[in-house]
Design an enzyme around this catalytic site. Structure first.
Site, PDB file in Angstrom:
ATOM      1  CG  ASN A 116       5.578   3.379   2.092  1.00 38.22           C
ATOM      2  OD1 ASN A 116       6.281   3.346   1.097  1.00 38.22           O
ATOM      3  ND2 ASN A 116       4.340   2.911   2.104  1.00 38.22           N
ATOM      4  CG  ASP A 152      -3.630  -7.736   2.317  1.00 33.78           C
ATOM      5  OD1 ASP A 152      -3.262  -8.084   1.181  1.00 33.78           O
ATOM      6  OD2 ASP A 152      -2.867  -7.695   3.292  1.00 33.78           O
TER       7      ASP A 152
HETATM    8  O1  PMT Z   1      10.051   0.572  -3.917  1.00 30.23           O
HETATM    9  P1  PMT Z   1      11.495   0.337  -3.524  1.00 30.23           P
HETATM   10  O2  PMT Z   1      12.126   1.578  -2.938  1.00 30.23           O
HETATM   11  O3  PMT Z   1      12.308  -0.264  -4.634  1.00 30.23           O
HETATM   12  O4  PMT Z   1      11.499  -0.713  -2.322  1.00 30.23           O
HETATM   13  C1  PMT Z   1      11.058  -2.029  -2.555  1.00 30.23           C
HETATM   14  C2  PMT Z   1      10.239  -2.558  -1.377  1.00 30.23           C
HETATM   15  C3  PMT Z   1      11.122  -2.662  -0.151  1.00 30.23           C
HETATM   16  C4  PMT Z   1       9.074  -1.617  -1.090  1.00 30.23           C
HETATM   17  C5  PMT Z   1       9.684  -3.957  -1.831  1.00 30.23           C
HETATM   18  O5  PMT Z   1      10.761  -4.787  -2.095  1.00 30.23           O
HETATM   19  C6  PMT Z   1       8.814  -4.570  -0.725  1.00 30.23           C
HETATM   20  O6  PMT Z   1       9.270  -5.236   0.166  1.00 30.23           O
HETATM   21  N1  PMT Z   1       7.476  -4.346  -0.814  1.00 30.23           N
HETATM   22  C7  PMT Z   1       6.499  -4.760   0.212  1.00 30.23           C
HETATM   23  C8  PMT Z   1       6.595  -3.793   1.328  1.00 30.23           C
HETATM   24  C9  PMT Z   1       5.732  -4.086   2.528  1.00 30.23           C
HETATM   25  O7  PMT Z   1       5.729  -3.246   3.357  1.00 30.23           O
HETATM   26  O8  PMT Z   1       5.067  -5.191   2.594  1.00 30.23           O
HETATM   27  P2  PMT Z   1       3.988  -5.583   3.740  1.00 30.23           P
HETATM   28  O9  PMT Z   1       4.649  -6.480   4.666  1.00 30.23           O
HETATM   29  O10 PMT Z   1       3.263  -4.377   4.299  1.00 30.23           O
HETATM   30  O11 PMT Z   1       2.912  -6.313   2.864  1.00 30.23           O
HETATM   31  C10 PMT Z   1       3.040  -7.683   2.452  1.00 30.23           C
HETATM   32  C11 PMT Z   1       2.462  -7.844   1.088  1.00 30.23           C
HETATM   33  O12 PMT Z   1       1.081  -7.488   1.094  1.00 30.23           O
HETATM   34  C12 PMT Z   1       3.115  -6.994   0.000  1.00 30.23           C
HETATM   35  O13 PMT Z   1       3.154  -7.737  -1.165  1.00 30.23           O
HETATM   36  C13 PMT Z   1       2.152  -5.800  -0.150  1.00 30.23           C
HETATM   37  O14 PMT Z   1       2.170  -5.267  -1.474  1.00 30.23           O
HETATM   38  C14 PMT Z   1       0.820  -6.469   0.143  1.00 30.23           C
HETATM   39  N2  PMT Z   1      -0.196  -5.585   0.739  1.00 30.23           N
HETATM   40  C15 PMT Z   1      -0.013  -5.017   1.963  1.00 30.23           C
HETATM   41  C16 PMT Z   1      -1.015  -4.244   2.500  1.00 30.23           C
HETATM   42  C17 PMT Z   1      -2.210  -4.029   1.764  1.00 30.23           C
HETATM   43  N3  PMT Z   1      -3.185  -3.261   2.243  1.00 30.23           N
HETATM   44  N4  PMT Z   1      -2.346  -4.579   0.550  1.00 30.23           N
HETATM   45  C18 PMT Z   1      -1.354  -5.351   0.016  1.00 30.23           C
HETATM   46  O15 PMT Z   1      -1.495  -5.845  -1.100  1.00 30.23           O
END
Ligand code: PMT
Length: 413
Positions: A210, A307
């Site tokens: 991504n 996760d």
């Molecule tokens: O890296 P940059 O270009 O500076 O951009 C920053 C960002 C937009 C990436 C950052 O601010 C951000 O929002 N990160 C989370 C992105 C995301 O897609 O989150 P999510 O909705 O998929 O996941 C939610 C949370 O669970 C996050 O804390 C993620 O790290 C965590 N997660 C998700 C999936 C997984 N398999 N394991 C996780 O730990």
């Protein structure tokens, strides 16, 4: 700046071309109002004279262990007790090996062994010597003993090689000493942060990923370190420099990131911040060879990744505060709050990635912080400013810890 004033530092110089940087550090410390005494090994005296260090420190320079006149002034045990911190810069591979095995065969190693003060070493050596497994083992041993290892930096070396092994610049060493004696909001805390994207291999040359640049997570690591935290940054593939003083672990896939996170989560970790954009799925199988074109369509079967942040929040080693991020294009609050509850988080930081000026890969961000107690808005600003605000808010949520007010956190051997 003021917190180094009247502090007592022993600066140990061992034999290397970088000894001149140790001399500059002495000058900088004196400018801060610190009291500095210098110990030089025989090797160090081949590169720079004791007279120079005497002029810079304003104190006699200590060179010999078994010297009756020196011992009549300030003996080695008195020196060891006088110090608020002992920093060996430059520390050669030989000095590091002797410290790691507890030797006391010259004045410097004897004082290092005898001091109750925090011991810090700043390695400086040829890149091949730094990469030698013997040196790696010695460094690991020092860390296990509670010694703080500062650097080394990478770059061109005096011998013409390029690589890791350069002594940190005197200004960076000074900043490390300031951090040790600061009473920052996260002093004495250990923080683990994930940042950047993950890459899920399809075959040896292709992957799913991504647009995360890692900028947000790296800014958080910088802010946590500046607030005094012992900071570990687990990063997916990005093109960013490691913030000064932060321990960085590079990973590729979500499974790698999970393994690195579990390894970094010690029982003393206070805070986990998951800012990484982790791939939710990975290909069920990774082709051994580059896949060849055939047909007009291709179907990939994907399997769910574990996760990471939910695993941390549910683990028996759960840090006292666990923070996630949510990148959403719609219904920001609804989705973010749902993730916070489902994953067992104390806080989730939601960014609206439908906006082109914030979020993925931009230098700015704006966050809505969801907690059980309500929502806090951080208005659009640079990612570093947002990170500093976020760290200040999280620090205010942490329960006081018994060693939070000590200055010499976690570095006493
Ligand atoms: O890296 P940059 O270009 O500076 O951009 C920053 C960002 C937009 C990436 C950052 O601010 C951000 O929002 N990160 C989370 C992105 C995301 O897609 O989150 P999510 O909705 O998929 O996941 C939610 C949370 O669970 C996050 O804390 C993620 O790290 C965590 N997660 C998700 C999936 C997984 N398999 N394991 C996780 O730990």
């Amino acid at each position: 700046m003021g917190h180094l004033s009247n502090r007592h530092f022993i600066i140990g110089l061992s034999g290397g071309i970088a000894a001149y940087k140790g001399a500059e550090l002495v000058r900088l410390l004196k400018k801060q109002g610190a009291k500095v005494r210098v110990i030089m090994t025989r090797g160090a005296q081949e590169f720079i004279t004791p007279l120079t260090l005497q002029a810079l420190s304003g104190e006699p320079v200590h060179t010999e262990l078994l010297d009756t006149s020196a011992e009549a002034g300030m003996g080695h045990i008195e020196l060891a007790r006088w110090a608020d911190a002992v920093l060996i810069a430059p520390a050669t591979a030989d000095v590091i090996a002797r410290l790691a095995s507890g030797r006391a065969d010259d004045l410097l190693t004897t004082v290092a062994l005898a001091t109750p003060a925090p011991l810090l070493v700043a390695p400086a050596m040829n890149q091949q010597m730094w990469r030698n497994p013997a040196t790696s083992l010695n460094i690991e041993q020092l860390k296990t003993l509670g010694v703080s290892v500062l650097g080394p930096a990478e770059g061109e070396q005096a011998c013409g090689d390029v690589g890791a092994g350069r002594l940190l610049e005197p200004e960076a060493l000074l900043a490390e000493l300031q951090r040790h004696f600061s009473s920052g909001a996260l002093s004495g805390r250990r923080v683990v942060i994930t940042a950047g994207p993950t890459r899920e291999a399809i075959d040896p040359v292709r992957y799913l990923s991504n647009h995360s640049s890692g900028k947000m997570g790296f800014a958080i690591a910088r802010a946590a370190r500046a607030a005094g935290a012992d900071t570990v940054l687990i990063s997916g593939p990005v093109h960013l420099e490691t913030p000064e003083g932060v321990e960085r672990i590079d990973v590729g896939s979500a499974l790698d990131m999970l393994a690195a996170t579990e390894a970094a989560l010690t029982t003393t970790t206070d805070l986990f911040i998951a800012s990484a954009a982790v791939a939710d799925y990975r290909p069920t199988t990774i082709a051994d060879q580059k896949m060849k074109k055939s047909g007009d369509t291709l179907q990939l079967e994907l399997v769910r990744n574990p996760d990471i942040v939910a695993t941390v929040a549910a683990s028996s080693n759960r840090p006292s505060y666990v923070v996630g991020f949510a990148a959403e294009t719609q219904h920001l609050g609804h989705y973010a709050e749902g993730k916070r509850r489902d994953k067992g988080l104390d806080m989730i930081c939601a960014n609206d990635v439908a906006r082109s000026d914030i979020g993925f890969n931009s230098d700015q961000n704006a966050l809505s912080l969801y907690e059980t107690s309500g929502v806090t808005e951080l208005a659009c600003a640079s990612k570093l400013v947002i990170a500093e605000q976020l760290i200040a808010i999280i620090a205010s949520r942490l329960q006081p810890s018994c060693d939070h007010d000590t200055n010499n956190e976690g570095v006493s051997p």
